[in-house]
Design a protein around this motif. Structure first.
Motif, PDB file in Angstrom:
ATOM      1  N   GLU A  11      -4.144   8.718  -4.772  1.00 15.33           N
ATOM      2  CA  GLU A  11      -4.532   8.274  -3.437  1.00 15.33           C
ATOM      3  C   GLU A  11      -5.211   6.926  -3.566  1.00 15.33           C
ATOM      4  O   GLU A  11      -5.665   6.555  -4.647  1.00 15.33           O
ATOM      5  N   ASN A  12      -5.248   6.205  -2.434  1.00 14.43           N
ATOM      6  CA  ASN A  12      -5.842   4.861  -2.450  1.00 14.43           C
ATOM      7  C   ASN A  12      -5.139   3.984  -3.493  1.00 14.43           C
ATOM      8  O   ASN A  12      -5.777   3.329  -4.306  1.00 14.43           O
ATOM      9  N   VAL A  13      -3.791   4.008  -3.465  1.00 11.82           N
ATOM     10  CA  VAL A  13      -3.022   3.238  -4.445  1.00 11.82           C
ATOM     11  C   VAL A  13      -2.095   2.229  -3.757  1.00 11.82           C
ATOM     12  O   VAL A  13      -1.710   2.407  -2.605  1.00 11.82           O
ATOM     13  N   VAL A  14      -1.758   1.191  -4.498  1.00 12.33           N
ATOM     14  CA  VAL A  14      -0.798   0.184  -4.037  1.00 12.33           C
ATOM     15  C   VAL A  14       0.214  -0.043  -5.162  1.00 12.33           C
ATOM     16  O   VAL A  14      -0.039   0.323  -6.313  1.00 12.33           O
ATOM     17  N   PRO A  26       0.844  -1.205   0.000  1.00 14.00           N
ATOM     18  CA  PRO A  26       0.000   0.000   0.000  1.00 14.00           C
ATOM     19  C   PRO A  26       0.881   1.257   0.000  1.00 14.00           C
ATOM     20  O   PRO A  26       1.913   1.286   0.674  1.00 14.00           O
ATOM     21  N   LEU A  27       0.513   2.271  -0.742  1.00 13.94           N
ATOM     22  CA  LEU A  27       1.295   3.510  -0.824  1.00 13.94           C
ATOM     23  C   LEU A  27       0.512   4.659  -0.206  1.00 13.94           C
ATOM     24  O   LEU A  27      -0.710   4.735  -0.355  1.00 13.94           O
ATOM     25  N   ALA A  28       1.226   5.542   0.471  1.00 14.15           N
ATOM     26  CA  ALA A  28       0.586   6.746   1.005  1.00 14.15           C
ATOM     27  C   ALA A  28       0.189   7.649  -0.164  1.00 14.15           C
ATOM     28  O   ALA A  28       0.792   7.574  -1.230  1.00 14.15           O
ATOM     29  N   PRO A  29      -0.829   8.491   0.046  1.00  6.61           N
ATOM     30  CA  PRO A  29      -1.183   9.443  -1.013  1.00  6.61           C
ATOM     31  C   PRO A  29       0.048  10.262  -1.404  1.00  6.61           C
ATOM     32  O   PRO A  29       0.801  10.697  -0.529  1.00  6.61           O
ATOM     33  N   HIS A  30       0.287  10.423  -2.687  1.00  4.82           N
ATOM     34  CA  HIS A  30       1.434  11.209  -3.139  1.00  4.82           C
ATOM     35  C   HIS A  30       1.148  11.751  -4.536  1.00  4.82           C
ATOM     36  O   HIS A  30       0.194  11.331  -5.198  1.00  4.82           O
ATOM     37  N   ARG A  54       7.270  -5.551 -15.114  1.00  6.02           N
ATOM     38  CA  ARG A  54       7.738  -4.658 -14.058  1.00  6.02           C
ATOM     39  C   ARG A  54       6.584  -4.377 -13.095  1.00  6.02           C
ATOM     40  O   ARG A  54       5.418  -4.511 -13.466  1.00  6.02           O
ATOM     41  N   SER A  55       6.946  -4.026 -11.858  1.00  2.00           N
ATOM     42  CA  SER A  55       5.909  -3.712 -10.884  1.00  2.00           C
ATOM     43  C   SER A  55       5.164  -2.468 -11.356  1.00  2.00           C
ATOM     44  O   SER A  55       5.682  -1.715 -12.184  1.00  2.00           O
ATOM     45  N   PHE A  56       3.959  -2.272 -10.847  1.00  2.00           N
ATOM     46  CA  PHE A  56       3.203  -1.089 -11.277  1.00  2.00           C
ATOM     47  C   PHE A  56       2.321  -0.571 -10.151  1.00  2.00           C
ATOM     48  O   PHE A  56       1.930  -1.306  -9.251  1.00  2.00           O
ATOM     49  N   VAL A  57       2.042   0.737 -10.234  1.00  2.00           N
ATOM     50  CA  VAL A  57       1.156   1.384  -9.276  1.00  2.00           C
ATOM     51  C   VAL A  57      -0.276   1.181  -9.757  1.00  2.00           C
ATOM     52  O   VAL A  57      -0.562   1.356 -10.943  1.00  2.00           O
ATOM     53  N   ALA A  58      -1.148   0.784  -8.851  1.00  2.35           N
ATOM     54  CA  ALA A  58      -2.546   0.575  -9.222  1.00  2.35           C
ATOM     55  C   ALA A  58      -3.439   1.160  -8.140  1.00  2.35           C
ATOM     56  O   ALA A  58      -3.140   1.039  -6.957  1.00  2.35           O
ATOM     57  N   SER A  59      -4.514   1.817  -8.566  1.00  2.00           N
ATOM     58  CA  SER A  59      -5.516   2.207  -7.572  1.00  2.00           C
ATOM     59  C   SER A  59      -6.016   0.920  -6.933  1.00  2.00           C
ATOM     60  O   SER A  59      -5.974  -0.150  -7.555  1.00  2.00           O
TER      61      SER A  59
END
Ligand code: ZN
Length: 234
Positions: free
Chosen positions: A90-93, A77-81, A104-109
């Motif tokens: 926001e609300n992303v992992v 889980p990622l902090a809002p940025h 490759r890894s990726f950011v997803a809501s």
């Protein structure tokens, strides 16, 4: 003794009432809109409705994501940025891997991560076993986050990619090492083409927006799998 219809109806209503209280007629969780979504539950027509409700509820979405069984989804889980000015997230992992490895890894809501987990488990893998008698072990994508408008036009609305709400999938790798690619295999008349067409159809009704090679030239080499919209499938 004569039995009146009114008495029979009264008796039936009492039995039905007791039945509900004793949960003889409990609705299975996957059919009950008020029960939280769990990734291992079968997909029903209620699933997309549950997914949509989670878009405005970050805690409930993360809780649902945590129901993904075992090691079948590895994420942080990622902090809002705000990685790029104008596109706060926001609300992303960050998704590292699932039952498949990604190029490759990726950011997803969170809703995108959750919808992918459902799709992979309940649709993509059963399809691969059906068509190729083996699982998908790798997925190649072009990314999920891009701070831009649709088709890069200045006057267009924001793309689903601006909020990490969509993943562009370009190819699948099977356990045998065989690679099935959108660009070269979409028009294939054998099992590769069949697999890709069915993979798109199976994504519809789960993802909110699904676009593929038949939609336009911009999608000749990938599926756009997004969570906004309702059952847009082209
Ligand atoms: Zn896209």
């Amino acid at each position: 003794m004569r039995i009146h219809a009114r008495e029979v109806i009264g008796l039936v209503l009492i039995v039905v009432g007791i039945g509900f209280e004793k949960q003889w007629w409990a609705i299975p969780r996957e059919w009950n809109p008020w029960q939280p979504l769990r990734v291992a539950d079968p997909i029903t027509p209620v699933t997309q409705w549950k997914l949509q409700r989670l878009e405005d509820n970050p805690e409930a979405c993360l809780a649902a994501l945590q129901t993904t069984p075992g090691e079948s989804l590895v994420y942080t889980p990622l902090a809002p940025h705000t990685p790029v000015e104008g596109c706060p997230l926001e609300n992303v992992v960050r998704i590292q891997r699932s039952a498949v490895t990604f190029n490759r890894s990726f950011v997803a809501s969170c809703p995108l991560a959750l919808t992918w987990a459902l799709y992979e488990r309940h649709r993509l893998q059963p399809l691969a076993r059906d068509v190729f008698r083996q699982p998908v072990t790798g997925v190649e994508h072009y990314g999920s986050f891009a701070c831009r408008n649709i088709y890069h036009r200045a006057n267009a609305r924001r793309s689903e990619h601006a909020t990490a709400d969509a993943l562009d999938v370009a190819a699948f790798r099977l356990e045998s090492g065989r690679r099935i690619e959108l660009l070269s295999d979409w028009d294939d008349e054998g099992e590769a083409g069949e697999f890709l067409h069915q993979a798109q159809e199976d994504a519809c009704g789960l993802f909110g927006t699904v676009l593929g090679p038949d939609y336009n030239a911009a999608h000749a080499n990938h599926f756009h799998l997004g969570v906004r919209g309702v059952s847009i499938c082209r």
